[in-house]
Write a protein that holds these residues in place. Structure first.
Motif, PDB file in Angstrom:
ATOM      1  N   LEU A 154       0.827  -1.213   0.000  1.00 42.06           N
ATOM      2  CA  LEU A 154       0.000   0.000   0.000  1.00 42.06           C
ATOM      3  C   LEU A 154       0.857   1.257   0.000  1.00 42.06           C
ATOM      4  CD1 LEU A 154      -2.912  -0.967   2.418  1.00 42.06           C
ATOM      5  CD2 LEU A 154      -2.859  -1.044  -0.083  1.00 42.06           C
ATOM      6  N   VAL A 155       1.952   1.253   0.754  1.00 43.67           N
ATOM      7  CA  VAL A 155       2.868   2.397   0.751  1.00 43.67           C
ATOM      8  C   VAL A 155       3.477   2.553  -0.639  1.00 43.67           C
ATOM      9  CG1 VAL A 155       5.082   3.261   1.649  1.00 43.67           C
ATOM     10  CG2 VAL A 155       3.354   2.342   3.217  1.00 43.67           C
ATOM     11  N   TRP A 156       3.849   1.439  -1.253  1.00 43.21           N
ATOM     12  CA  TRP A 156       4.420   1.473  -2.600  1.00 43.21           C
ATOM     13  C   TRP A 156       3.422   2.081  -3.583  1.00 43.21           C
ATOM     14  CZ3 TRP A 156       2.681  -2.254  -6.402  1.00 43.21           C
ATOM     15  CH2 TRP A 156       3.312  -2.105  -7.641  1.00 43.21           C
ATOM     16  N   GLY A 157       2.149   1.703  -3.461  1.00 41.01           N
ATOM     17  CA  GLY A 157       1.128   2.258  -4.347  1.00 41.01           C
ATOM     18  C   GLY A 157       0.941   3.751  -4.154  1.00 41.01           C
ATOM     19  N   ARG A 158       1.138   4.211  -2.938  1.00 36.27           N
ATOM     20  CA  ARG A 158       0.951   5.632  -2.627  1.00 36.27           C
ATOM     21  C   ARG A 158       2.203   6.449  -2.930  1.00 36.27           C
ATOM     22  NH1 ARG A 158      -0.147   5.155   2.560  1.00 36.27           N
ATOM     23  NH2 ARG A 158       1.963   5.638   3.186  1.00 36.27           N
ATOM     24  N   ASP A 159       3.374   5.939  -2.520  1.00 34.64           N
ATOM     25  CA  ASP A 159       4.610   6.718  -2.587  1.00 34.64           C
ATOM     26  C   ASP A 159       5.627   6.209  -3.605  1.00 34.64           C
ATOM     27  OD1 ASP A 159       3.525   8.107  -0.449  1.00 34.64           O
ATOM     28  OD2 ASP A 159       4.664   6.999   1.061  1.00 34.64           O
ATOM     29  N   GLY A 160       5.435   4.995  -4.091  1.00 36.02           N
ATOM     30  CA  GLY A 160       6.400   4.420  -5.019  1.00 36.02           C
ATOM     31  C   GLY A 160       7.577   3.753  -4.334  1.00 36.02           C
ATOM     32  N   ASP A 161       7.552   3.670  -3.013  1.00 36.89           N
ATOM     33  CA  ASP A 161       8.656   3.068  -2.262  1.00 36.89           C
ATOM     34  C   ASP A 161       8.334   1.622  -1.917  1.00 36.89           C
ATOM     35  OD1 ASP A 161      10.051   5.498  -2.199  1.00 36.89           O
ATOM     36  OD2 ASP A 161       9.005   6.132  -0.376  1.00 36.89           O
ATOM     37  N   LEU A 162       9.216   0.714  -2.309  1.00 40.96           N
ATOM     38  CA  LEU A 162       9.083  -0.694  -1.962  1.00 40.96           C
ATOM     39  C   LEU A 162      10.496  -1.217  -1.712  1.00 40.96           C
ATOM     40  CD1 LEU A 162       6.967  -2.994  -1.711  1.00 40.96           C
ATOM     41  CD2 LEU A 162       7.472  -3.581  -4.075  1.00 40.96           C
ATOM     42  N   PRO A 163      10.739  -1.790  -0.528  1.00 38.94           N
ATOM     43  CA  PRO A 163      12.086  -2.301  -0.253  1.00 38.94           C
ATOM     44  C   PRO A 163      12.538  -3.257  -1.359  1.00 38.94           C
ATOM     45  CG  PRO A 163      10.752  -2.393   1.732  1.00 38.94           C
ATOM     46  CD  PRO A 163       9.827  -2.029   0.595  1.00 38.94           C
ATOM     47  N   PRO A 164      13.783  -3.130  -1.790  1.00 39.29           N
ATOM     48  CA  PRO A 164      14.275  -3.936  -2.911  1.00 39.29           C
ATOM     49  C   PRO A 164      14.069  -5.441  -2.729  1.00 39.29           C
ATOM     50  CG  PRO A 164      15.874  -2.250  -2.337  1.00 39.29           C
ATOM     51  CD  PRO A 164      14.803  -2.203  -1.294  1.00 39.29           C
ATOM     52  N   ASP A 165      14.300  -5.967  -1.533  1.00 39.46           N
ATOM     53  CA  ASP A 165      14.139  -7.409  -1.344  1.00 39.46           C
ATOM     54  C   ASP A 165      12.675  -7.828  -1.483  1.00 39.46           C
ATOM     55  OD1 ASP A 165      13.694  -5.972   1.067  1.00 39.46           O
ATOM     56  OD2 ASP A 165      13.945  -7.792   2.259  1.00 39.46           O
ATOM     57  N   VAL A 166      11.756  -7.002  -1.007  1.00 37.85           N
ATOM     58  CA  VAL A 166      10.328  -7.316  -1.141  1.00 37.85           C
ATOM     59  C   VAL A 166       9.929  -7.220  -2.609  1.00 37.85           C
ATOM     60  CG1 VAL A 166       7.986  -6.618  -0.502  1.00 37.85           C
ATOM     61  CG2 VAL A 166       9.807  -6.596   1.216  1.00 37.85           C
ATOM     62  N   ARG A 167      10.458  -6.221  -3.303  1.00 36.21           N
ATOM     63  CA  ARG A 167      10.145  -6.047  -4.730  1.00 36.21           C
ATOM     64  C   ARG A 167      10.593  -7.278  -5.529  1.00 36.21           C
ATOM     65  NH1 ARG A 167       8.995  -1.590  -7.984  1.00 36.21           N
ATOM     66  NH2 ARG A 167       9.337  -2.030 -10.172  1.00 36.21           N
ATOM     67  N   VAL A 168      11.784  -7.783  -5.231  1.00 36.41           N
ATOM     68  CA  VAL A 168      12.294  -8.970  -5.926  1.00 36.41           C
ATOM     69  C   VAL A 168      11.368 -10.159  -5.687  1.00 36.41           C
ATOM     70  CG1 VAL A 168      14.167 -10.674  -5.939  1.00 36.41           C
ATOM     71  CG2 VAL A 168      14.696  -8.225  -6.007  1.00 36.41           C
ATOM     72  N   HIS A 169      11.007 -10.390  -4.415  1.00 40.71           N
ATOM     73  CA  HIS A 169      10.105 -11.495  -4.095  1.00 40.71           C
ATOM     74  C   HIS A 169       8.751 -11.308  -4.772  1.00 40.71           C
ATOM     75  CE1 HIS A 169      12.636 -13.602  -1.259  1.00 40.71           C
ATOM     76  NE2 HIS A 169      12.813 -12.509  -0.535  1.00 40.71           N
ATOM     77  N   LEU A 170       8.256 -10.076  -4.785  1.00 48.96           N
ATOM     78  CA  LEU A 170       6.959  -9.800  -5.393  1.00 48.96           C
ATOM     79  C   LEU A 170       6.995 -10.055  -6.894  1.00 48.96           C
ATOM     80  CD1 LEU A 170       4.072  -8.796  -5.052  1.00 48.96           C
ATOM     81  CD2 LEU A 170       4.940  -6.446  -5.253  1.00 48.96           C
ATOM     82  N   GLU A 171       8.020  -9.554  -7.567  1.00 50.92           N
ATOM     83  CA  GLU A 171       8.126  -9.762  -9.012  1.00 50.92           C
ATOM     84  C   GLU A 171       8.284 -11.246  -9.353  1.00 50.92           C
ATOM     85  OE1 GLU A 171      11.279  -7.124 -10.265  1.00 50.92           O
ATOM     86  OE2 GLU A 171       9.842  -5.531 -10.701  1.00 50.92           O
ATOM     87  N   GLU A 172       9.123 -11.947  -8.601  1.00 51.84           N
ATOM     88  CA  GLU A 172       9.317 -13.378  -8.865  1.00 51.84           C
ATOM     89  C   GLU A 172       8.025 -14.153  -8.657  1.00 51.84           C
ATOM     90  OE1 GLU A 172      12.505 -14.506  -6.255  1.00 51.84           O
ATOM     91  OE2 GLU A 172      14.046 -13.683  -7.581  1.00 51.84           O
ATOM     92  N   THR A 173       7.289 -13.816  -7.613  1.00 52.48           N
ATOM     93  CA  THR A 173       6.042 -14.519  -7.318  1.00 52.48           C
ATOM     94  C   THR A 173       4.993 -14.205  -8.377  1.00 52.48           C
ATOM     95  OG1 THR A 173       6.568 -14.412  -4.967  1.00 52.48           O
ATOM     96  CG2 THR A 173       4.303 -14.959  -5.544  1.00 52.48           C
ATOM     97  N   LEU A 174       4.878 -12.934  -8.748  1.00 50.17           N
ATOM     98  CA  LEU A 174       3.904 -12.574  -9.794  1.00 50.17           C
ATOM     99  C   LEU A 174       4.253 -13.240 -11.121  1.00 50.17           C
ATOM    100  CD1 LEU A 174       3.226  -8.811  -9.008  1.00 50.17           C
ATOM    101  CD2 LEU A 174       1.542 -10.660  -9.001  1.00 50.17           C
ATOM    102  N   ASP A 175       5.553 -13.377 -11.416  1.00 52.04           N
ATOM    103  CA  ASP A 175       5.976 -14.026 -12.656  1.00 52.04           C
ATOM    104  C   ASP A 175       5.486 -15.471 -12.735  1.00 52.04           C
ATOM    105  OD1 ASP A 175       7.162 -11.846 -13.791  1.00 52.04           O
ATOM    106  OD2 ASP A 175       9.211 -12.391 -13.195  1.00 52.04           O
ATOM    107  N   ARG A 176       5.358 -16.131 -11.596  1.00 52.90           N
ATOM    108  CA  ARG A 176       4.853 -17.504 -11.598  1.00 52.90           C
ATOM    109  C   ARG A 176       3.375 -17.559 -11.980  1.00 52.90           C
ATOM    110  NH1 ARG A 176       8.253 -17.933  -7.193  1.00 52.90           N
ATOM    111  NH2 ARG A 176       6.625 -17.886  -5.619  1.00 52.90           N
ATOM    112  N   TYR A 177       2.666 -16.454 -11.801  1.00 56.05           N
ATOM    113  CA  TYR A 177       1.245 -16.398 -12.151  1.00 56.05           C
ATOM    114  C   TYR A 177       1.033 -15.764 -13.518  1.00 56.05           C
ATOM    115  CZ  TYR A 177       0.309 -17.830  -7.403  1.00 56.05           C
ATOM    116  OH  TYR A 177       0.257 -18.542  -6.234  1.00 56.05           O
ATOM    117  N   GLY A 178       2.100 -15.389 -14.192  1.00 57.92           N
ATOM    118  CA  GLY A 178       2.027 -14.793 -15.519  1.00 57.92           C
ATOM    119  C   GLY A 178       3.063 -13.699 -15.607  1.00 57.92           C
TER     120      GLY A 178
END
Length: 118
Positions: free
Chosen positions: A83-107
């Motif tokens: 939610l903070v990332w959606g508002r401010d554009g800030d997302l910790p790099p390690d969370v971003r990596v995990h998020l991108e990798e996980t989303l990639d598994r769903y498409g």
């Protein structure tokens, strides 16, 4: 505070002294309020994943759960970070990596850098 819950139950003991029963009920109300708030934060984060990650709501839940497990961060905290990332554009790099990798598994997904400028 000593809780006099019935064995095998989280319900307060109706035979406990009145003051203790009031404290038990106030504590329970506090936990319920926290659960409602947590649920709302998680639902909002799932909505962002649906919109930005192009996944279904069920997949959004799975993405949050997996990122939480892989990053070793409580699910509610991952949702708050999203939610903070959606508002401010800030997302910790390690969370971003995990998020991108996980989303990639769903498409295939490329996360935007942050919200669009007004």
């Amino acid at each position: 505070m000593t809780s006099k819950a019935r064995p095998g139950s989280s319900e307060p003991d109706p035979t406990a002294p009145e003051a203790e029963r009031i404290l038990q009920l106030e504590e329970e109300v506090g936990h319920l309020k926290e659960a409602i708030t947590s649920h709302a934060v998680v639902d909002q984060a799932i909505g962002m994943l649906v919109a930005l990650g192009h996944v279904s709501p069920d997949q959004g839940w799975e993405v949050l759960r997996e990122v939480s497990q892989h990053a070793n961060i409580k699910l509610r905290n991952v949702a708050e970070l999203i939610l903070v990332w959606g508002r401010d554009g800030d997302l910790p790099p390690d969370v971003r990596v995990h998020l991108e990798e996980t989303l990639d598994r769903y498409g295939p997904t490329q996360l935007p850098d942050g919200p669009a400028s007004p």
